[in-house]
Scaffold this motif. Structure first.
Motif, PDB file in Angstrom:
ATOM      1  N   THR A 156     111.948  -9.323  47.949  1.00 22.14           N
ATOM      2  CA  THR A 156     113.651  -9.068  46.776  1.00 22.14           C
ATOM      3  C   THR A 156     114.081 -10.410  46.554  1.00 22.14           C
ATOM      4  O   THR A 156     114.595 -10.360  45.112  1.00 22.14           O
ATOM      5  CB  THR A 156     114.969  -8.492  48.174  1.00 22.14           C
ATOM      6  OG1 THR A 156     114.128  -7.387  48.741  1.00 22.14           O
ATOM      7  CG2 THR A 156     115.955  -7.903  47.112  1.00 22.14           C
ATOM      8  N   VAL A 176     112.572 -13.511  46.409  1.00 23.14           N
ATOM      9  CA  VAL A 176     111.492 -14.628  45.851  1.00 23.14           C
ATOM     10  C   VAL A 176     112.305 -15.702  45.141  1.00 23.14           C
ATOM     11  O   VAL A 176     111.937 -17.055  45.463  1.00 23.14           O
ATOM     12  CB  VAL A 176     110.050 -14.324  45.569  1.00 23.14           C
ATOM     13  CG1 VAL A 176     110.045 -13.475  44.108  1.00 23.14           C
ATOM     14  CG2 VAL A 176     109.357 -15.114  45.352  1.00 23.14           C
ATOM     15  N   PHE A 177     112.679 -15.323  44.062  1.00 22.12           N
ATOM     16  CA  PHE A 177     113.363 -16.074  43.082  1.00 22.12           C
ATOM     17  C   PHE A 177     114.288 -16.988  43.284  1.00 22.12           C
ATOM     18  O   PHE A 177     115.268 -17.603  43.207  1.00 22.12           O
ATOM     19  CB  PHE A 177     113.313 -15.727  41.297  1.00 22.12           C
ATOM     20  CG  PHE A 177     112.028 -15.381  41.119  1.00 22.12           C
ATOM     21  CD1 PHE A 177     110.816 -16.507  40.737  1.00 22.12           C
ATOM     22  CD2 PHE A 177     111.090 -14.382  41.077  1.00 22.12           C
ATOM     23  CE1 PHE A 177     110.414 -16.142  40.319  1.00 22.12           C
ATOM     24  CE2 PHE A 177     109.949 -14.384  40.245  1.00 22.12           C
ATOM     25  CZ  PHE A 177     109.605 -14.980  40.380  1.00 22.12           C
ATOM     26  N   TRP A 213     115.253 -17.843  46.079  1.00 26.60           N
ATOM     27  CA  TRP A 213     114.188 -19.053  47.365  1.00 26.60           C
ATOM     28  C   TRP A 213     114.003 -20.114  46.758  1.00 26.60           C
ATOM     29  O   TRP A 213     114.139 -21.407  46.943  1.00 26.60           O
ATOM     30  CB  TRP A 213     113.668 -18.280  48.102  1.00 26.60           C
ATOM     31  CG  TRP A 213     114.077 -17.797  49.215  1.00 26.60           C
ATOM     32  CD1 TRP A 213     114.748 -18.598  50.481  1.00 26.60           C
ATOM     33  CD2 TRP A 213     114.045 -16.768  50.786  1.00 26.60           C
ATOM     34  NE1 TRP A 213     114.714 -18.489  51.782  1.00 26.60           N
ATOM     35  CE2 TRP A 213     114.496 -17.547  51.511  1.00 26.60           C
ATOM     36  CE3 TRP A 213     113.689 -15.309  50.733  1.00 26.60           C
ATOM     37  CZ2 TRP A 213     114.264 -16.492  52.420  1.00 26.60           C
ATOM     38  CZ3 TRP A 213     113.646 -14.885  51.238  1.00 26.60           C
ATOM     39  CH2 TRP A 213     114.118 -15.244  52.471  1.00 26.60           C
ATOM     40  N   THR A 215     114.882 -21.094  43.295  1.00 25.74           N
ATOM     41  CA  THR A 215     116.374 -21.644  43.083  1.00 25.74           C
ATOM     42  C   THR A 215     116.689 -22.506  44.033  1.00 25.74           C
ATOM     43  O   THR A 215     116.925 -23.438  44.065  1.00 25.74           O
ATOM     44  CB  THR A 215     117.116 -20.929  42.599  1.00 25.74           C
ATOM     45  OG1 THR A 215     116.650 -19.606  41.734  1.00 25.74           O
ATOM     46  CG2 THR A 215     118.426 -21.453  41.790  1.00 25.74           C
ATOM     47  N   TRP A 228     122.198  -1.888  46.189  1.00 26.18           N
ATOM     48  CA  TRP A 228     121.075  -2.217  46.779  1.00 26.18           C
ATOM     49  C   TRP A 228     119.996  -1.058  47.414  1.00 26.18           C
ATOM     50  O   TRP A 228     119.223  -0.659  45.942  1.00 26.18           O
ATOM     51  CB  TRP A 228     120.067  -3.204  47.138  1.00 26.18           C
ATOM     52  CG  TRP A 228     119.225  -3.207  47.335  1.00 26.18           C
ATOM     53  CD1 TRP A 228     118.797  -4.246  45.956  1.00 26.18           C
ATOM     54  CD2 TRP A 228     117.991  -3.649  48.509  1.00 26.18           C
ATOM     55  NE1 TRP A 228     116.717  -4.138  46.270  1.00 26.18           N
ATOM     56  CE2 TRP A 228     116.686  -3.654  47.845  1.00 26.18           C
ATOM     57  CE3 TRP A 228     118.178  -2.249  49.298  1.00 26.18           C
ATOM     58  CZ2 TRP A 228     115.869  -3.443  49.036  1.00 26.18           C
ATOM     59  CZ3 TRP A 228     116.694  -2.517  49.674  1.00 26.18           C
ATOM     60  CH2 TRP A 228     115.295  -2.853  50.088  1.00 26.18           C
ATOM     61  N   PRO A 263     117.728  -0.662  43.397  1.00 30.04           N
ATOM     62  CA  PRO A 263     117.256  -1.564  43.987  1.00 30.04           C
ATOM     63  C   PRO A 263     117.096  -2.862  42.928  1.00 30.04           C
ATOM     64  O   PRO A 263     115.599  -3.053  42.682  1.00 30.04           O
ATOM     65  CB  PRO A 263     115.222  -0.917  44.730  1.00 30.04           C
ATOM     66  CG  PRO A 263     115.380   0.185  43.799  1.00 30.04           C
ATOM     67  CD  PRO A 263     116.620   0.791  43.727  1.00 30.04           C
ATOM     68  N   THR A 264     117.700  -3.252  42.412  1.00 30.45           N
ATOM     69  CA  THR A 264     117.651  -4.687  41.202  1.00 30.45           C
ATOM     70  C   THR A 264     117.781  -5.667  41.862  1.00 30.45           C
ATOM     71  O   THR A 264     118.858  -6.009  43.333  1.00 30.45           O
ATOM     72  CB  THR A 264     118.256  -4.458  40.835  1.00 30.45           C
ATOM     73  OG1 THR A 264     119.947  -4.251  40.530  1.00 30.45           O
ATOM     74  CG2 THR A 264     118.378  -2.970  39.727  1.00 30.45           C
ATOM     75  N   PHE A 265     117.955  -6.144  41.597  1.00 30.16           N
ATOM     76  CA  PHE A 265     117.640  -7.953  42.234  1.00 30.16           C
ATOM     77  C   PHE A 265     119.911  -8.136  42.065  1.00 30.16           C
ATOM     78  O   PHE A 265     120.258  -9.080  43.445  1.00 30.16           O
ATOM     79  CB  PHE A 265     117.164  -9.400  41.551  1.00 30.16           C
ATOM     80  CG  PHE A 265     117.591 -10.737  41.997  1.00 30.16           C
ATOM     81  CD1 PHE A 265     117.505 -11.469  42.810  1.00 30.16           C
ATOM     82  CD2 PHE A 265     118.667 -11.320  41.374  1.00 30.16           C
ATOM     83  CE1 PHE A 265     116.773 -12.527  43.562  1.00 30.16           C
ATOM     84  CE2 PHE A 265     118.653 -12.832  41.838  1.00 30.16           C
ATOM     85  CZ  PHE A 265     118.313 -13.155  43.184  1.00 30.16           C
ATOM     86  N   ALA A 266     119.682  -7.424  41.513  1.00 31.56           N
ATOM     87  CA  ALA A 266     121.898  -8.181  41.179  1.00 31.56           C
ATOM     88  C   ALA A 266     122.634  -7.061  42.583  1.00 31.56           C
ATOM     89  O   ALA A 266     123.736  -7.807  43.075  1.00 31.56           O
ATOM     90  CB  ALA A 266     122.420  -8.192  39.608  1.00 31.56           C
ATOM     91  N   PHE A 312     124.524  -9.512  45.215  1.00 31.25           N
ATOM     92  CA  PHE A 312     126.208  -9.844  44.826  1.00 31.25           C
ATOM     93  C   PHE A 312     126.471  -8.284  46.225  1.00 31.25           C
ATOM     94  O   PHE A 312     126.863  -7.723  45.591  1.00 31.25           O
ATOM     95  CB  PHE A 312     126.846  -9.147  43.773  1.00 31.25           C
ATOM     96  CG  PHE A 312     126.131 -10.741  42.969  1.00 31.25           C
ATOM     97  CD1 PHE A 312     126.659 -12.033  42.956  1.00 31.25           C
ATOM     98  CD2 PHE A 312     125.526 -10.612  42.197  1.00 31.25           C
ATOM     99  CE1 PHE A 312     126.652 -12.916  42.147  1.00 31.25           C
ATOM    100  CE2 PHE A 312     124.889 -11.302  40.514  1.00 31.25           C
ATOM    101  CZ  PHE A 312     124.982 -12.841  40.831  1.00 31.25           C
TER     102      PHE A 312
END
Lengths: 383, 466
Positions: free
Chosen positions: B97, B99-100, B102, B104, B162, B166-169, B173
């Protein structure tokens, strides 16, 4: 053979597999370079220091003072390949590491010990009255811990691609179906071969450090003493690499993997990886006979060694992929790609990278003017 | 359970996560607060041309670097190591969920590493403007890493929308994100002050300098205490109903919760009436006491954060026994011994007579097994379904302590109604035949009722029931 790998993840892949492989490989390359330096550099520098190369300007002292930095950046860069390994190979990575859980967990105390020891070594060599016994003791502690960590990594990543061994190890090292976490993959010759290949590669990378160090201090790189260290170390490392690499490729690869690695389209990659160390070896020998300015040639040699490391990293990823494919463990998976988290990461990398470059340039300029890069000045409020 | 289970006697393997996490949290928050402190104070010292204070900052920066770069960084990696071993499914969910996020955060680590080295080794040979810039960049990067990792830990407690989207945003948040960022920022500031006190009281002999450090370093803690209280209250308001109910139901958690707020207020007043307004209070004993209070409050906070998530590791998605909600339905239908690959392999190796030609477990043959084999299989089921939270007869939250004097029927009934009897337990994932095996095992390790207790019921009746 029962499939003991984990079933498909409940969460889709966050990006196309190709993107994840590229990031994993780039991270691995960044990690391998400092890791090579600490693995081979510590024992080499200590051996040279013990045999008399103790002056403040000599390579062993300068190298040992820098080891904490290599450790810091090596550990930091190691996060990237491990992160992406867990994304793409979670189904085999977790079972393999759980089987050897206590050993895998031991990486943390080993790393802490190595880190503390490397700082003690650095402090010792920076002081005017270095105590040889202490320096050797701390160096040996750091060296043993780091080699143990390398050994445990070789175990984990070789066990990851041998799911056929898992049930047997769980039976030997478990109770009531649960595992004790005390298994190791020592019965697998591929583990030993990989560890030796890594150590050989580490020697070749370390060989370029004395030269890079002189270049960064704006000195002529073809100093006889340090060039001798580089030449002997490189040639020893390259020969060791040839022997260990041959054993690894022809003695431990599964037949299906070997067949693919030695056929088109992968044959050029295999050949390039095997022969690449010859290029930096040639350059370091050439530098010995060059009487004029060797700076450009030295930079080419360093770039060639980086290419050797990169080729090895790429080949390793390809072999790992093929090994898992042989067990049918590379399966198509759903992807839920969102661009903006990737964009934020790339933007952060751009900004962070720029900040680091600007700061390092600034520090390099002002510190070079103030004296050595490792010695510290007195506190001054002026400026 | 999709993975092999790592059996750690007495402690349980997830408790290793707690051990490593608590150590890391105490170092990582200092890494954030300390960065802010060094940046602000370096600016102040250069502006005032205060050489002794700069010399102190040089020493503190070196101490800070050792503590955060060596122990902070390695224990941070250690958490990641341990969660992968003890809680692999939740780790897999979090890594996929986030990975990006982490990745960053890794960039912020690189900036932190470079700038902390440049700052710590840059005294006396870097222009003040640049030197302060190194510290400021470090502080910004460290705080950003706090923000990113807090989003992930907050997600575990309440992933919010989520679950449906189930989106990153939606994941990043989540409802717990801001409250936890505020309270953790406050915690970082407060912990930094306590580290500075400790370091100063043991290393600075010059009374004037010590008073200056004391005066300057108290302010972050006062601000930190306010942020902890504000963030903490918001954190409570944003908790899922089950977490609030868990807090209310468990008196120990209630006490701990009150303890945290009380400790924070005590530390606030101790700082206000002490170092903030009375120079010379900074003795090794006083700073050590405050430091230990801070560590106790922090560790308790982390314990509560973990405890109120029960029965989930990721709220409404991964249960404490390492199943997704979707997995639970499937496993209940198929049975634990059929669904858990590692357990199934164990049954095939040790009890081949229980496996049919299609490789499935013959549940109707289980009653024919010898008692010791039923207990052994029950233990296997226990390890995979219960050992995530409970040790066996003795140990951390041992199941033995919970079933003193229970008879087999009571145990069996409880297994069948696990989540109905206690909402902070996950549902029993197995089928009826497996529940019988588990009951056999638990009954075999159930201790007798503690002796000497009087209930007014004749002893014969009690022993008959047992």
């Amino acid at each position: 053979m029962t499939d003991l790998s984990a079933p498909p993840s409940p969460i889709p892949l966050p990006a196309p597999l190709g993107v994840l492989y590229v990031l994993k490989t780039v991270g691995f390359i960044l990690h391998v370079i400092p890791m090579n330096l600490w693995c081979a550099g510590v024992p080499l520098a200590v051996a040279l220091w013990v045999t008399g190369q103790r002056s403040a300007d000599a390579w062993p002292r300068r190298f040992l003072a820098q080891v904490p930095f290599f450790l810091a950046f090596g550990i930091n860069a190691g996060i990237v390949p491990l992160l992406f390994t867990q994304v793409v190979y979670h189904h085999v990575f977790y079972p393999a590491t759980i089987l050897m859980a206590w050993f895998w967990f031991a990486v943390i105390p080993l790393l802490l010990t190595a880190y503390v020891a490397s700082y003690r070594v650095a402090d010792e060599v920076r002081s005017d009255q270095a105590r040889p016994a202490r320096l050797v003791l701390w160096s040996v502690i750091a060296w043993v811990c780091l080699w143990c960590i390398g050994f445990l990594f070789a175990n984990a990543f070789s066990l990851m691609v041998r799911p056929d061994r898992w049930a047997h190890l769980a039976e030997q090292h478990g109770s009531s179906g649960a595992v004790f976490g005390t298994a190791l993959n020592t019965a697998d010759p591929a583990m030993w071969a990989r560890w030796l290949v890594m150590l050989a590669l580490a020697l070749t990378t370390t060989a370029w450090h004395p030269i890079a160090d002189r270049l960064l201090r704006r000195q002529e790189p073809n100093d006889r003493g340090e060039l001798s260290i580089a030449t002997v170390t490189y040639l020893a490392g390259a020969m060791f690499f040839a022997v260990a690499g041959t054993w690894y490729a022809f003695g431990t690869w599964p037949p299906a993997v070997r067949e693919q690695m030695l056929a088109i389209p992968l044959l050029p990659l295999t050949v390039a990886t095997a022969l690449a160390p010859a290029v930096p070896a040639g350059i370091v020998l050439w530098m010995r006979f060059l009487s004029g300015d060797a700076r450009k040639l030295a930079w080419v040699g360093i770039a060639a060694q980086a290419a050797v490391v990169a080729l090895n990293a790429i080949s390793r990823q390809v072999v790992q992929h093929l090994e898992l494919s042989a067990f049918g463990l590379i399966r198509p998976r759903p992807i839920a790609f969102e661009l903006w988290p990737v964009a934020v990461f790339l933007l952060a990398a751009l900004i962070g990278g720029s900040v680091v470059v600007v700061f390092l340039r600034m520090a390099y300029t002002s510190w070079s003017a103030a004296g050595s890069m490792t010695a510290e000045g007195s506190v001054d409020t002026a400026g | 359970m999709r993975y092999p289970w790592w059996y750690v006697p007495f402690l349980t393997s997830p408790m290793l996560i707690a051990v490593v996490s608590v150590i890391h949290v105490l170092l990582a928050h200092y890494a954030v607060g300390g960065g802010m402190f060094l940046a602000v104070e370096a600016y102040y010292a250069y502006r005032r041309r205060n050489a002794p204070y700069l010399e102190y900052l040089r020493k503190h920066a070196r101490f800070f670097m050792y503590v955060t770069v060596v122990f902070g960084a390695v224990t941070g990696v250690g958490i990641w190591w341990t969660i992968g071993l003890a809680s692999p499914l939740a780790t897999e969910v979090l890594i996929r969920t986030f990975v990006f996020a982490w990745a960053t955060e890794w960039v912020t680590f690189v900036v932190e590493l470079v700038t902390v080295f440049l700052f710590a080794y840059g005294f006396g040979r870097t222009a003040p403007r640049w030197h302060v810039a190194f510290a400021a960049a470090y502080a910004a990067a460290a705080w950003l890493s706090l923000v990113i990792i807090t989003a992930i830990t907050a997600f575990m407690l309440n992933p919010g929308r989520w679950i449906e989207t189930p989106t990153f945003a939606a994941a990043f948040f989540n409802p717990q994100f801001l409250p936890q960022v505020i309270s953790r920022t406050g915690g970082a500031l407060m912990l930094c002050t306590l580290y500075v006190y400790l370091h100063t009281s043991f290393t600075v002999n010059d009374a004037d300098l010590r008073d200056l450090v004391q005066r300057r370093s108290t302010r972050p803690a006062l601000l930190g205490a306010v942020l902890i209280c504000l963030g903490g209250l918001w954190w409570y308001a944003a908790l899922p109903a089950s977490s609030k109910a868990a807090l209310a139901a468990a008196s120990v958690l209630n006490l701990m919760m009150v303890g945290i707020f009380a400790l924070t207020v005590v530390v606030f007043f101790a700082l206000y009436v002490g170092p903030a307004s009375h120079p010379g209070w900074l003795t090794p004993g006083f700073s050590l006491l405050l430091f230990l209070c801070g560590l106790a409050a922090f560790s308790t906070g982390e314990f509560i954060r973990e405890a109120v998530r029960k029965p989930y590791i990721v709220y409404n998605f991964v249960t404490g026994n390492q199943l997704t909600i979707h997995d639970t339905k499937h496993v209940r239908r198929e049975g634990v011994l059929n669904s858990y690959r590692w357990l199934h392999t164990y049954v095939r190796q040790h009890y081949p007579e229980l496996i049919d030609s299609n490789g499935r477990v013959l549940y109707e043959k289980l009653p024919e097994l010898a008692v010791k084999d039923r207990i052994e299989l029950g233990r296997a089921i226990f390890l995979y379904c219960c050992n995530n939270c409970h040790a066996e007869a003795r140990g951390y939250s041992a199941v033995g302590y919970l079933i003193h004097g229970w008879n087999r029927d009571m145990i069996l009934r409880t297994i069948h109604h696990l989540h109905e009897a206690d909402f902070f337990m996950p549902p029993w994932p197995g089928n009826a035949a497996e529940a019988e095996l588990l009951a056999d095992y638990l009954y075999s390790i159930a201790p007798e009722k503690p002796r000497g207790m009087l209930f007014g019921v004749p002893k014969e009746e009690e022993s008959n029931e047992r």
